[in-house]
Design a protein around this motif. Structure first.
Motif, PDB file in Angstrom:
ATOM      1  N   ILE A  68       0.477 -31.835  27.226  1.00 46.06           N
ATOM      2  CA  ILE A  68      -0.615 -30.850  27.136  1.00 46.06           C
ATOM      3  C   ILE A  68      -1.648 -31.090  28.242  1.00 46.06           C
ATOM      4  CG2 ILE A  68      -2.554 -30.072  25.680  1.00 46.06           C
ATOM      5  CD1 ILE A  68      -0.622 -30.603  23.274  1.00 46.06           C
ATOM      6  N   LEU A  69      -1.935 -32.348  28.501  1.00 46.07           N
ATOM      7  CA  LEU A  69      -2.894 -32.668  29.574  1.00 46.07           C
ATOM      8  C   LEU A  69      -2.368 -32.183  30.928  1.00 46.07           C
ATOM      9  CD1 LEU A  69      -4.117 -36.248  28.568  1.00 46.07           C
ATOM     10  CD2 LEU A  69      -5.436 -34.136  28.519  1.00 46.07           C
ATOM     11  N   GLY A  75      -2.627 -25.654  34.803  1.00 48.12           N
ATOM     12  CA  GLY A  75      -3.148 -24.331  34.491  1.00 48.12           C
ATOM     13  C   GLY A  75      -4.503 -24.061  35.137  1.00 48.12           C
ATOM     14  N   LEU A  76      -5.373 -25.062  35.088  1.00 48.69           N
ATOM     15  CA  LEU A  76      -6.698 -24.906  35.706  1.00 48.69           C
ATOM     16  C   LEU A  76      -6.573 -24.731  37.206  1.00 48.69           C
ATOM     17  CD1 LEU A  76      -9.081 -27.472  33.961  1.00 48.69           C
ATOM     18  CD2 LEU A  76      -9.483 -25.027  34.280  1.00 48.69           C
ATOM     19  N   ARG A  77      -5.705 -25.518  37.798  1.00 44.06           N
ATOM     20  CA  ARG A  77      -5.520 -25.429  39.258  1.00 44.06           C
ATOM     21  C   ARG A  77      -4.944 -24.067  39.654  1.00 44.06           C
ATOM     22  NH1 ARG A  77      -5.002 -29.906  42.885  1.00 44.06           N
ATOM     23  NH2 ARG A  77      -3.325 -28.684  43.828  1.00 44.06           N
ATOM     24  N   ILE A  78      -4.018 -23.548  38.859  1.00 46.41           N
ATOM     25  CA  ILE A  78      -3.428 -22.234  39.173  1.00 46.41           C
ATOM     26  C   ILE A  78      -4.502 -21.158  39.033  1.00 46.41           C
ATOM     27  CG2 ILE A  78      -1.769 -20.502  38.360  1.00 46.41           C
ATOM     28  CD1 ILE A  78       0.119 -22.931  37.743  1.00 46.41           C
ATOM     29  N   GLN A  98      -6.958 -27.458  48.918  1.00 47.81           N
ATOM     30  CA  GLN A  98      -6.487 -27.900  47.605  1.00 47.81           C
ATOM     31  C   GLN A  98      -5.967 -26.729  46.781  1.00 47.81           C
ATOM     32  OE1 GLN A  98      -6.523 -31.272  46.392  1.00 47.81           O
ATOM     33  NE2 GLN A  98      -6.692 -31.469  48.601  1.00 47.81           N
ATOM     34  N   PHE A  99      -6.602 -25.548  46.966  1.00 48.91           N
ATOM     35  CA  PHE A  99      -6.197 -24.378  46.187  1.00 48.91           C
ATOM     36  C   PHE A  99      -5.502 -23.339  47.059  1.00 48.91           C
ATOM     37  CE2 PHE A  99      -7.850 -26.167  42.552  1.00 48.91           C
ATOM     38  CZ  PHE A  99      -9.152 -26.596  42.731  1.00 48.91           C
ATOM     39  N   GLY A 100      -4.831 -23.835  48.101  1.00 52.32           N
ATOM     40  CA  GLY A 100      -4.021 -22.974  48.952  1.00 52.32           C
ATOM     41  C   GLY A 100      -2.568 -22.993  48.513  1.00 52.32           C
ATOM     42  N   LEU A 101      -1.676 -22.635  49.427  1.00 50.83           N
ATOM     43  CA  LEU A 101      -0.254 -22.489  49.077  1.00 50.83           C
ATOM     44  C   LEU A 101       0.400 -23.817  48.680  1.00 50.83           C
ATOM     45  CD1 LEU A 101       0.993 -19.881  51.696  1.00 50.83           C
ATOM     46  CD2 LEU A 101       0.795 -19.581  49.226  1.00 50.83           C
ATOM     47  N   LEU A 102       0.099 -24.861  49.450  1.00 53.51           N
ATOM     48  CA  LEU A 102       0.701 -26.162  49.118  1.00 53.51           C
ATOM     49  C   LEU A 102       0.181 -26.674  47.780  1.00 53.51           C
ATOM     50  CD1 LEU A 102       0.781 -28.159  52.495  1.00 53.51           C
ATOM     51  CD2 LEU A 102       2.715 -27.342  51.149  1.00 53.51           C
ATOM     52  N   GLY A 103      -1.118 -26.452  47.552  1.00 54.91           N
ATOM     53  CA  GLY A 103      -1.719 -26.836  46.282  1.00 54.91           C
ATOM     54  C   GLY A 103      -1.090 -26.077  45.131  1.00 54.91           C
ATOM     55  N   LEU A 104      -0.788 -24.799  45.382  1.00 59.21           N
ATOM     56  CA  LEU A 104      -0.154 -23.971  44.354  1.00 59.21           C
ATOM     57  C   LEU A 104       1.246 -24.498  44.032  1.00 59.21           C
ATOM     58  CD1 LEU A 104      -0.269 -21.412  42.573  1.00 59.21           C
ATOM     59  CD2 LEU A 104       0.658 -20.142  44.517  1.00 59.21           C
ATOM     60  N   ALA A 105       1.959 -24.889  45.078  1.00 64.00           N
ATOM     61  CA  ALA A 105       3.309 -25.432  44.867  1.00 64.00           C
ATOM     62  C   ALA A 105       3.244 -26.688  44.005  1.00 64.00           C
ATOM     63  CB  ALA A 105       3.967 -25.738  46.210  1.00 64.00           C
ATOM     64  N   LEU A 106       2.287 -27.538  44.279  1.00 70.08           N
ATOM     65  CA  LEU A 106       2.126 -28.764  43.484  1.00 70.08           C
ATOM     66  C   LEU A 106       1.791 -28.418  42.034  1.00 70.08           C
ATOM     67  CD1 LEU A 106       1.754 -31.891  43.261  1.00 70.08           C
ATOM     68  CD2 LEU A 106      -0.623 -31.544  43.906  1.00 70.08           C
ATOM     69  N   MET A 110       3.949 -29.339  38.650  1.00 72.78           N
ATOM     70  CA  MET A 110       3.420 -30.100  37.512  1.00 72.78           C
ATOM     71  C   MET A 110       3.479 -29.275  36.243  1.00 72.78           C
ATOM     72  SD  MET A 110       2.926 -32.950  38.879  1.00 72.78           S
ATOM     73  CE  MET A 110       2.212 -33.886  37.557  1.00 72.78           C
ATOM     74  N   LEU A 111       3.286 -27.982  36.370  1.00 67.74           N
ATOM     75  CA  LEU A 111       3.411 -27.083  35.217  1.00 67.74           C
ATOM     76  C   LEU A 111       4.820 -27.174  34.654  1.00 67.74           C
ATOM     77  CD1 LEU A 111       1.669 -24.754  33.790  1.00 67.74           C
ATOM     78  CD2 LEU A 111       3.126 -23.195  35.060  1.00 67.74           C
ATOM     79  N   ALA A 112       5.797 -27.150  35.562  1.00 68.55           N
ATOM     80  CA  ALA A 112       7.205 -27.235  35.155  1.00 68.55           C
ATOM     81  C   ALA A 112       7.472 -28.566  34.449  1.00 68.55           C
ATOM     82  CB  ALA A 112       8.114 -27.084  36.368  1.00 68.55           C
TER      83      ALA A 112
END
Lengths: 131, 308
Positions: A68-69, A75-78, A98-106, A110-112
């Motif tokens: 959940i953490l 979720g917050l990052r997305i 941090q909130f660009g494309l590479l950050g989104l991929a990360l 992590m969501l997965a």
């Protein structure tokens, strides 16, 4: 008699990857004076190890909490990435990256991992080994 | 077309090792020198790299652009026969909650030391940040002006026959991030290394003077610093006033118990271009006569401090 609980391989890999990622982060921040992350990850690892020592209910709770953490973190990052893409809210280079494309991929990765852990937590045993 | 080519050159070099900046001997005269420096840092003039290729910096915001600016400044320092030292740092973000979500701030300050001519462990520090506050922001006034000023003072100071203190010149990274990360890291570096710092003089936004009165603002000077600036401002007929502005690099030092001041245009009196942190902060906005006047004031102060 060996009373250590064995974790199913479907759980072991995502748990290990996620723990390693946040442990690295915790160590990095501890090196520059912020101990919050290392304390949090340290607590998680501590209770997981206790749970592994034939305390299945504890282990299940910690693993579920950990998933959940991770999901909250991702979720917050997305969400912030979405804000950034739609409103260009982060002027500063650091947060913009941090909130660009590479950050989104990360974040998606992590969501997965979080979903995999939560989905497979039922593979953990319900009872102690000698019951 | 040239600017599109510059982007490709920048991207190309990002995949290779650092480009070599090619630099002829800079102009000796202050006005011409400062025009060249600000022009090259704000994309008005090209920076020449390897084999004659030219780069036009659109800003100093991205890591790649700041790297080019860093190499450019290093070249200026080396032309004076000095060593340029990179101070790499990592800093926590504005609060622990942000730290949990993102990576730490990482950047590089650049500094050099012009040694005293008589043995001394004491340092007078000049500083200016070299990053800009947004994508495609040329940053001519913010803070090409500060960079040009401290380079000019360094050039003049290097010709002084007598220096009783060491002069440290620092280019700070990431002033435009929320916490002035570069100067904060550098202040901590100075403290950790127990360096004997006489005072820090940071120059930020020192290129606009709409009313042409040459007025200069001093942010948070202590009495001693204020008195010396007033002494020379009076001789040079430069109006001067003080403010309590904390939003620049000087405050990082004050927070760490080091005497510091920020010298700027009359910012709190509204003497601003209105183009700060926008693509409009270009070379054409800079009042070079004002910058030269402020440079003369800065040099007079620093010379006095170095001779104390």
């Amino acid at each position: 008699m060996n009373s250590t609980i064995k974790i199913n391989s479907k759980l072991l890999l995502p748990i290990t990857i996620s723990l390693m990622f946040f442990l690295r982060k915790g160590i990095q921040y501890a090196g520059i004076g912020n101990y919050w992350a290392i304390c949090l990850i340290g607590l998680i690892i501590y209770f997981m190890l206790r749970g592994l020592n034939n305390r299945p209910k504890l282990l299940k709770k910690v693993v579920r909490l950990w998933s959940i953490l991770i999901l909250l973190w991702a979720g917050l990052r997305i969400l912030f990435t979405g804000f950034h893409f739609t409103t260009d809210v982060f002027d500063e280079y650091h947060l913009s990256m941090q909130f660009g494309l590479l950050g989104l991929a990360l974040s998606i990765m992590m969501l997965a991992l979080g979903i995999m852990i939560l989905k497979n937590v039922h593979y953990l045993p319900l009872r102690k080994k000698d019951e | 077309m040239t600017r599109v080519l510059s982007i490709f050159i920048l991207l190309f070099y990002s995949c290779k090792t650092d480009p070599q900046i090619a630099m002829q001997e800079p102009p000796k005269e202050t006005l011409a020198f400062q025009k060249k420096v600000i022009g090259q840092l704000s994309g008005e003039f090209a920076i020449t790299v390897n084999n004659g290729e030219e780069i036009f910096l659109k800003g100093r915001w991205s890591k790649l652009e700041r790297n080019i600016a860093k190499l450019y400044l290093t070249k200026h320092i080396e032309i004076l026969g000095l060593n340029c030292i990179e101070h790499d740092y990592q800093m926590t973000n504005v609060n622990p909650a942000v730290d949990l979500l993102v990576e730490p701030l990482q950047g590089t300050n650049l500094f050099t030391i012009l040694p005293a001519t008589n043995p001394s462990d004491e340092y007078v520090v000049l500083g200016a940040h070299y990053d800009t506050g947004g994508r495609n922001v040329p940053g001519a006034i913010d803070n090409g002006s500060g960079i040009a000023l401290i380079l000019s003072v360094l050039r003049r100071a290097s010709k002084l026959v007598t220096r009783n203190k060491n002069l440290m010149v620092v280019f700070f990274d990431q002033e435009e991030e929320d916490i002035s990360a570069g100067s904060l890291a550098f202040a901590q570096y100075l403290k950790k290394n127990k360096m004997d710092i006489h005072s820090v003089h940071s120059f930020d936004l020192i290129g606009w003077d709409e009313d042409n009165n040459k007025e200069v603002e001093l942010a948070l000077p202590d009495e001693g610093i204020e008195n010396i600036y007033r002494k020379y401002a009076s001789k040079l007929k430069i109006p001067i006033y003080t403010s309590t502005v904390k939003s620049s690099d000087h405050y990082s030092f004050i927070k760490n118990g080091i005497r510091a001041v920020c010298v700027s245009q009359a910012f709190t009196k509204g003497d601003n271009s209105g183009e700060k942190d926008t693509p409009g902060d270009g070379f054409h906005l800079v009042n070079f006569e004002y910058l030269e006047s402020s440079t003369n004031l800065a040099f007079a102060v620093i010379k006095d401090l170095l001779n104390e």
